[in-house]
Design an enzyme around this catalytic site. Structure first.
Site, PDB file in Angstrom:
ATOM      1  N   HIS A  72      15.067   4.794 -46.351  1.00 41.90           N
ATOM      2  CA  HIS A  72      14.354   3.546 -46.468  1.00 41.90           C
ATOM      3  C   HIS A  72      13.948   2.360 -45.399  1.00 41.90           C
ATOM      4  CE1 HIS A  72      17.689   1.351 -47.770  1.00 41.90           C
ATOM      5  NE2 HIS A  72      18.518   3.107 -48.487  1.00 41.90           N
ATOM      6  N   GLU A 223      14.188   0.441 -51.809  1.00 41.42           N
ATOM      7  CA  GLU A 223      15.569   1.349 -52.712  1.00 41.42           C
ATOM      8  C   GLU A 223      16.167   1.030 -52.536  1.00 41.42           C
ATOM      9  OE1 GLU A 223      19.243   3.779 -53.015  1.00 41.42           O
ATOM     10  OE2 GLU A 223      18.673   1.774 -51.188  1.00 41.42           O
ATOM     11  N   GLU A 224      16.587  -0.466 -51.887  1.00 45.14           N
ATOM     12  CA  GLU A 224      17.362  -1.048 -52.401  1.00 45.14           C
ATOM     13  C   GLU A 224      17.278  -1.978 -54.392  1.00 45.14           C
ATOM     14  OE1 GLU A 224      19.824  -1.224 -51.290  1.00 45.14           O
ATOM     15  OE2 GLU A 224      20.458  -0.174 -48.797  1.00 45.14           O
ATOM     16  N   HIS A 324      27.470  -1.564 -47.334  1.00 45.90           N
ATOM     17  CA  HIS A 324      26.735  -3.025 -48.467  1.00 45.90           C
ATOM     18  C   HIS A 324      27.737  -4.052 -47.821  1.00 45.90           C
ATOM     19  CE1 HIS A 324      23.938  -1.651 -51.463  1.00 45.90           C
ATOM     20  NE2 HIS A 324      24.289  -1.011 -50.441  1.00 45.90           N
TER      21      HIS A 324
END
Length: 388
Positions: A72, A223-224, A324
Site C-alpha cells: 500500500h 490500507e491504513e 507506526h
C-alpha cells in the site's frame, strides 16, 4: 528458477523517492502518479481504479491461476478536527497511531488555498512555563495541537488564511539511510514494501525471467484505514501475497534481517499451502526467514477476503522496530523480501485446480494428519528379568 539478484541501489532510490511524496490515506494522488510513471518507465502498462488503486499485469505462460503481490502507498497522517480560539488546529489521526509519536512532528497542512508548515505539540510544551507539568501531561490526541508557522493567533486568523475542518495533514518522514544498512524513517510502513515490489519487478524484467502464470502487481491506497485490497483484484487471481511491515518487538519473532513470514494475524491464519510454499522457497533459496504471529495487525489481504475474494492469502514482512512510530528496518530484510518474491513468481504452479473458481474434489489439496515420528529410531527396551 532460483531467486534473482536484487539491485539494492535501485530499491533504496525507489524508497527515497516514495518517502519524499506525502501520501496520508485520502491524499494519495501524487504518489499514485509516481508509481504509475515508474511502471511505465519499466515498460509495464498500469490501470487505475476510480480512486487510484493500481494494477499492472506481467504476462506469464498462462492467464490462470494468476498470482498477485500487493503493498500500500498510503501512510498514517492526520486531519484538522477544529480551528481553535488560540489560532492552533485540533487534529485527529488518519489510521491507528499514538499521539505519543505525533508530539514534536513536523507536518504540512493542505488547504484549498495552498500548503502550510507546522508542528504538532503537546498543549503544555514550554518547560520554562510549565516546569514538571510537561513531564506529567497526559498522552492522547485531545492533548496535542498543531501550531501553524504563520501569523495566526485566533480562529478568525485561521479562517482568513484558508484553514478549514477536514484539511489533510502529512507527517514528515525524516528518513536516514545509514551505511551499516539500517533505514530509519516514518512511513516505512508501507513505502518500503512498495519499494520491494519495484525491486522484484525490475529484477524479473532485467533477467528476462519466465513466469508460469500472469503476475499482478497491485498497489492499494487505503490500507491504513482498513480498506486496502478490497477493490483491486480480478477473478483471475488465485493467490495474493501482501508485503508489509512486521512488528519487531519483545514477544515477537519478527526481525529486521531476513523475511518474516506471518502465520496469522488478528483476522486468523493465512493460507496453509501458500504460506508453507513460501517457507520452502526460503529454505531452498537460502533466504533467511523467521515465522511470526501478529495479534494487533491486519493487512491488504484481510480487506480482500472481507470484500468477497476467494483467494489464498499470505503475508511476508520486513521486521520494523517501533512500528507506526519512528520506524527502523534494514536493507537486508527488504532485499530478502524481493528475492523471495522473484523466487515465488517464477516457481511452478502446484495446485492446478486453482485455475477454476469452482470445481469438484479432484485435485483438491490435503493436509497432513498422521502422527509425527521421532527423528531417530526408538530404543528397544530390554526384557525384564527376574532373579533366579
Amino acid at each position: 528458477m532460483p531467486r534473482l539478484a536484487i539491485d539494492s541501489d535501485y530499491l533504496l532510490q525507489r524508497l527515497d523517492t516514495l518517502l519524499s511524496i506525502p501520501s496520508p490515506t485520502g491524499y494519495t494522488d501524487m504518489v499514485v502518479r509516481e508509481c504509475t510513471a515508474e511502471l511505465e518507465r519499466l515498460g509495464i502498462e498500469a490501470e487505475l481504479t476510480r480512486r487510484g488503486a493500481i494494477r499492472a499485469v506481467l504476462q506469464g505462460s498462462a492467464r490462470r491461476p494468476a498470482r498477485a503481490v500487493i503493498a500500500h502507498v498510503d501512510t498514517l497522517g492526520a486531519q484538522v478536527k477544529a480551528l481553535k480560539d488560540n489560532g492552533r488546529l485540533e487534529v485527529v489521526p488518519i489510521g491507528h497511531w499514538s499521539a505519543r509519536f505525533a508530539e514534536g512532528a513536523r507536518a504540512t497542512i493542505y488547504t484549498e488555498k495552498g500548503a502550510w508548515r507546522g508542528t504538532i505539540l503537546p498543549m503544555k510544551a514550554s518547560g520554562h512555563t510549565y516546569n514538571e507539568e510537561v513531564d506529567t501531561a497526559p498522552v492522547g490526541w485531545q492533548h496535542v495541537e498543531l501550531r501553524v508557522d504563520a501569523l495566526v493567533r485566533t480562529k478568525v486568523d485561521c479562517e482568513r488564511l484558508g484553514f478549514s475542518v477536514g484539511d489533510f495533514v502529512s507527517i514528515d518522514p525524516q528518513p536516514e539511510f545509514l551505511d551499516n544498512g539500517f533505514l530509519v524513517s516514518r512511513h516505512l510502513d508501507d513505502k518500503a514494501g512498495v519499494a520491494v515490489m519495484f525491486a522484484a519487478l525490475e529484477a524479473i524484467l532485467r533477467e528476462g525471467a519466465q513466469l508460469p502464470v500472469d503476475a499482478h502487481w497491485l498497489f492499494s491506497i487505503a490500507e491504513e484505514v482498513g480498506v486496502g485490497g478490497s477493490s483491486v483484484l480480478t477473478s483471475d487471481v488465485a493467490s495474493l501475497i501482501a508485503i508489509d511491515n512486521g512488528t519487531a518487538a519483545p514477544g515477537q519473532a519478527s526481525d529486521e534481517f531476513g523475511v518474516t513470514v506471518s502465520m496469522a494475524d488478528q483476522t486468523g491464519p493465512f493460507d496453509y499451502h501458500l504460506t508453507r510454499k513460501l517457507i520452502r522457497l526460503c529454505r531452498d533459496n537460502d533466504i533467511r526467514y523467521q515465522q511470526d504471529v501478529f495479534r494487533f495487525y491486519r493487512s491488504d489481504s484481510a480487506s480482500a477476503l472481507e470484500a468477497g475474494a476467494d483467494v489464498r492469502t499470505a503475508l511476508i514482512t520486513f521486521g520494523v522496530d517501533a512500528s507506526h512510530g519512528y520506524e527502523r528496518t534494514n536493507i537486508h530484510a527488504l532485499r530478502s523480501l524481493a528475492e523471495l518474491v522473484t523466487a515465488y513468481l517464477t516457481s511452478p504452479i502446484e495446485i492446478q485446480r486453482d485455475a477454476k473458481e469452482v470445481s469438484g474434489i479432484e485435485g483438491f489439496t490435503t493436509q497432513p494428519m498422521e502422527e509425527a515420528k521421532a527423528a531417530h529410531e526408538p530404543v528397544t527396551p530390554r526384557p525384564y528379568r527376574t532373579k533366579a
